[in-house]
Design an enzyme around this catalytic site. Structure first.
Site, PDB file in Angstrom:
ATOM      1  N   ASP A  21      -0.394   8.002  -9.659  1.00  0.00           N
ATOM      2  CA  ASP A  21       0.843   8.832 -10.194  1.00  0.00           C
ATOM      3  C   ASP A  21       1.942   7.924 -10.475  1.00  0.00           C
ATOM      4  O   ASP A  21       2.060   6.605  -9.981  1.00  0.00           O
ATOM      5  CB  ASP A  21       1.442   9.746  -8.973  1.00  0.00           C
ATOM      6  CG  ASP A  21       2.186  10.963  -9.765  1.00  0.00           C
ATOM      7  OD1 ASP A  21       2.364  11.273 -10.853  1.00  0.00           O
ATOM      8  OD2 ASP A  21       3.035  11.417  -8.844  1.00  0.00           O
ATOM      9  N   SER A  66      -5.641  16.639 -13.165  1.00  0.00           N
ATOM     10  CA  SER A  66      -5.755  17.967 -12.399  1.00  0.00           C
ATOM     11  C   SER A  66      -6.013  19.138 -12.942  1.00  0.00           C
ATOM     12  O   SER A  66      -5.596  19.285 -14.285  1.00  0.00           O
ATOM     13  CB  SER A  66      -4.565  18.038 -11.444  1.00  0.00           C
ATOM     14  OG  SER A  66      -3.345  18.349 -11.976  1.00  0.00           O
ATOM     15  N   GLU A  68      -4.101  21.407 -12.834  1.00  0.00           N
ATOM     16  CA  GLU A  68      -2.594  21.969 -12.975  1.00  0.00           C
ATOM     17  C   GLU A  68      -2.137  21.047 -14.431  1.00  0.00           C
ATOM     18  O   GLU A  68      -1.055  21.377 -14.830  1.00  0.00           O
ATOM     19  CB  GLU A  68      -1.880  21.745 -11.860  1.00  0.00           C
ATOM     20  CG  GLU A  68      -1.670  22.759 -10.899  1.00  0.00           C
ATOM     21  CD  GLU A  68      -2.850  22.500 -10.096  1.00  0.00           C
ATOM     22  OE1 GLU A  68      -3.581  21.569  -9.979  1.00  0.00           O
ATOM     23  OE2 GLU A  68      -3.777  23.581  -9.759  1.00  0.00           O
ATOM     24  N   ASN A  69      -2.780  20.131 -14.474  1.00  0.00           N
ATOM     25  CA  ASN A  69      -2.247  19.131 -15.958  1.00  0.00           C
ATOM     26  C   ASN A  69      -2.374  19.737 -17.058  1.00  0.00           C
ATOM     27  O   ASN A  69      -1.969  19.209 -18.138  1.00  0.00           O
ATOM     28  CB  ASN A  69      -2.863  17.877 -15.765  1.00  0.00           C
ATOM     29  CG  ASN A  69      -2.460  16.780 -14.520  1.00  0.00           C
ATOM     30  OD1 ASN A  69      -3.035  16.049 -14.007  1.00  0.00           O
ATOM     31  ND2 ASN A  69      -1.060  17.172 -14.290  1.00  0.00           N
ATOM     32  N   ILE A 199       0.135  16.099  -1.782  1.00  0.00           N
ATOM     33  CA  ILE A 199      -1.261  16.011  -2.336  1.00  0.00           C
ATOM     34  C   ILE A 199      -1.608  16.717  -3.571  1.00  0.00           C
ATOM     35  O   ILE A 199      -2.650  16.150  -3.986  1.00  0.00           O
ATOM     36  CB  ILE A 199      -2.128  16.941  -1.084  1.00  0.00           C
ATOM     37  CG1 ILE A 199      -1.704  16.396   0.485  1.00  0.00           C
ATOM     38  CG2 ILE A 199      -3.562  16.966  -1.222  1.00  0.00           C
ATOM     39  CD1 ILE A 199      -2.132  15.211   0.899  1.00  0.00           C
ATOM     40  N   GLU A 211      -6.716   9.848   6.376  1.00  0.00           N
ATOM     41  CA  GLU A 211      -5.273   9.206   6.724  1.00  0.00           C
ATOM     42  C   GLU A 211      -4.420   9.146   5.283  1.00  0.00           C
ATOM     43  O   GLU A 211      -5.065   8.766   4.223  1.00  0.00           O
ATOM     44  CB  GLU A 211      -5.485   7.704   7.234  1.00  0.00           C
ATOM     45  CG  GLU A 211      -6.137   7.994   8.503  1.00  0.00           C
ATOM     46  CD  GLU A 211      -5.179   8.312   9.683  1.00  0.00           C
ATOM     47  OE1 GLU A 211      -4.037   8.132   9.580  1.00  0.00           O
ATOM     48  OE2 GLU A 211      -6.004   9.049  10.615  1.00  0.00           O
TER      49      GLU A 211
HETATM   50  C1  IPE Z   1      -1.160  14.405  -9.726  1.00  0.00           C
HETATM   51  O1  IPE Z   1      -0.178  14.163 -10.371  1.00  0.00           O
HETATM   52  C2  IPE Z   1      -2.590  14.377 -10.723  1.00  0.00           C
HETATM   53  C3  IPE Z   1      -2.772  13.165 -11.218  1.00  0.00           C
HETATM   54  C4  IPE Z   1      -2.416  12.179 -10.649  1.00  0.00           C
HETATM   55  C5  IPE Z   1      -3.789  13.350 -12.116  1.00  0.00           C
HETATM   56  P1  IPE Z   1       0.961  14.898 -11.084  1.00  0.00           P
HETATM   57  O2  IPE Z   1       1.985  14.058 -11.621  1.00  0.00           O
HETATM   58  O3  IPE Z   1       0.395  15.683 -11.824  1.00  0.00           O
HETATM   59  O4  IPE Z   1       1.375  15.857  -9.455  1.00  0.00           O
HETATM   60  P2  IPE Z   1       2.721  16.711  -9.567  1.00  0.00           P
HETATM   61  O5  IPE Z   1       2.911  17.818 -10.519  1.00  0.00           O
HETATM   62  O6  IPE Z   1       3.940  15.840  -9.432  1.00  0.00           O
HETATM   63  O7  IPE Z   1       2.721  17.384  -7.918  1.00  0.00           O
HETATM   64  C1  IPE Z   2       0.049  10.330 -13.355  1.00  0.00           C
HETATM   65  O1  IPE Z   2       1.389  10.118 -13.683  1.00  0.00           O
HETATM   66  C2  IPE Z   2      -1.152  10.577 -14.383  1.00  0.00           C
HETATM   67  C3  IPE Z   2      -1.584  11.920 -14.861  1.00  0.00           C
HETATM   68  C4  IPE Z   2      -1.159  12.873 -13.927  1.00  0.00           C
HETATM   69  C5  IPE Z   2      -2.540  12.035 -15.908  1.00  0.00           C
HETATM   70  P1  IPE Z   2       2.265  10.996 -14.560  1.00  0.00           P
HETATM   71  O2  IPE Z   2       1.908  11.347 -15.951  1.00  0.00           O
HETATM   72  O3  IPE Z   2       2.256  12.137 -13.524  1.00  0.00           O
HETATM   73  O4  IPE Z   2       3.543  10.171 -14.177  1.00  0.00           O
HETATM   74  P2  IPE Z   2       4.944  10.806 -13.765  1.00  0.00           P
HETATM   75  O5  IPE Z   2       4.493  11.443 -12.423  1.00  0.00           O
HETATM   76  O6  IPE Z   2       5.548  11.728 -14.819  1.00  0.00           O
HETATM   77  O7  IPE Z   2       5.673   9.327 -13.871  1.00  0.00           O
HETATM   78 MG    MG Z   3       3.221  12.725 -11.949  1.00  0.00          MG
END
Ligand code: IPE
Ligand code: IPE
Ligand code: MG
Length: 255
Positions: A21, A66, A68-69, A199, A211
Site C-alpha cells: 500500500d 483487491s 474492492e479496488n 487488513i 503475525e
Molecule cells: C489494499 O489497499 C489493497 C491492495 C494493496 C491491493 P487499499 O488501498 O485498496 O486499501 P484501503 O482501501 O485503504 O483499505
Molecule cells: C496500493 O497503493 C496499490 C493498489 C491498491 C493497487 P494505493 O493505490 O492504494 O496507494 P494509496 O493508499 O492511495 O497511497
Molecule cells: Mg491504498
C-alpha cells in the site's frame, strides 16, 4: 549486502504476505501521477522476491488488486491492467533466474485479455520452479474466498441428505479444504506498508493467527532493510495459537 544473517532459521516465516500500500501517496508526495506510483511500486516486486528468497522465505504473497479496488476510477484500473500486461512478461526471465514459481490467488476472469494472457504465460513458464513461490493476489478478497469455499462445499454433494449431514458436522478444517488454498502455506507474517493499520480483506482466514506487522514506508520506497526489520521483529514473537507461554516453551524444547 545486508541480509537476514543472524536470523535463526527456524524463526524465518515460511509464508510472508504483503499488502503493498501507499503507491498513490508516494506519487503525490513526489508530484507524480498515481499511475507513476503504481509503476514504481511494480518495480519493487522484483526486489522483494529476491530479498525474501535470500532470507529463506518459501512463499511470498503480494496483494496487487483487491475485490474492492474495482471501485477506483476507471482510468486508474485500466492503467493497472496495462502495467500488469506490459511489465509481467519482463519479469518472467528474472523469475526463472531466481527459481520463482508464480501462482495466482483471486478471480482474474474479468481482467482484460492481454493481462490474462500475460498471467497465464508467466504461470506456465514458471510452474516447475521450486526456490520460492510468488503468489500474486489479483481481484482477491478474503470474504469472497470464504463465500466461494462455502459454495464449493455445497456443490460437492449430490443429495440433500448427505449435504445436510455434512453441513451439521462442518468444521473449520473441513471448510478450509474448499478454499482452494492447497498450494498455499498458512500466512506466518502479514506486512502492510503505507501506514494504515487494517487488513483490507486480505487473507482473512489466515489472519486469524498470522503475525501482523505495519510500517509507514510507502510501497515504492520499500527496501531490503524494511523487510529485514519485519523478519527480525517476527523472529522475536511468540506464537501461542491459544496456548500459554509455558506450554509453547515446553513444546519448543520437546521438538
Ligand atoms: C489494499 O489497499 C489493497 C491492495 C494493496 C491491493 P487499499 O488501498 O485498496 O486499501 P484501503 O482501501 O485503504 O483499505
Ligand atoms: C496500493 O497503493 C496499490 C493498489 C491498491 C493497487 P494505493 O493505490 O492504494 O496507494 P494509496 O493508499 O492511495 O497511497
Ligand atoms: Mg491504498
Amino acid at each position: 549486502m545486508s541480509s537476514a544473517e543472524g536470523l535463526p532459521l527456524q524463526r524465518v516465516p515460511k509464508h510472508v504476505a504483503i499488502i503493498m500500500d501507499g503507491n498513490g501517496r508516494w506519487a503525490k508526495a513526489q508530484g507524480l501521477s498515481r499511475l507513476e506510483g503504481h509503476k514504481q511500486g511494480a518495480k519493487r516486486l522484483r526486489d522483494v522476491i529476491q530479498w525474501a528468497k535470500d532470507a529463506g522465505v518459501k512463499q511470498v504473497s503480494l496483494y496487487a488488486f483487491s475485490t474492492e479496488n474495482w471501485k477506483r476510477p476507471k482510468l486508474e484500473i485500466a492503467g493497472l491492467m496495462t502495467l500488469l500486461a506490459t511489465l509481467l512478461p519482463l519479469e518472467v526471465p528474472k523469475m526463472q533466474e531466481k527459481g520463482a514459481r508464480l501462482l495466482i490467488l483471486g478471480d482474474i476472469s474479468k481482467f482484460p485479455w492481454l493481462a490474462r494472457r500475460a498471467l497465464d504465460k508467466a504461470v506456465q513458464a514458471t510452474k516447475n520452479n521450486t526456490e520460492i513461490d510468488v503468489i500474486l493476489c489479483l481481484n482477491y478478497g478474503g470474504q469472497q474466498e470464504i463465500v466461494d469455499g462455502v459454495k464449493s462445499f455445497y456443490a460437492s454433494f449430490d443429495d440433500e441428505q448427505t449435504r445436510a449431514k455434512a453441513f451439521s458436522e462442518l468444521t473449520p478444517e473441513t471448510l478450509y479444504k474448499f478454499l482452494g488454498r492447497d498450494d498455499i502455506l498458512p500466512v506466518d507474517l502479514l506486512i502492510r506498508t503505507g501506514g494504515e493499520k487494517r487488513i483490507s480483506n486480505f487473507h482473512l482466514w489466515d489472519a486469524a493467527y498470522a503475525e501482523l506487522y505495519f510500517t509507514d514506508t510507502n510501497w515504492p520506497a520499500y527496501s531490503e532493510q524494511d523487510l529485514i526489520a519485519a523478519l527480525q521483529d517476527f523472529a522475536h514473537r511468540e506464537r501461542r495459537f491459544g496456548k500459554t507461554s509455558e506450554q509453547v516453551q515446553a513444546g519448543d524444547r520437546d521438538e
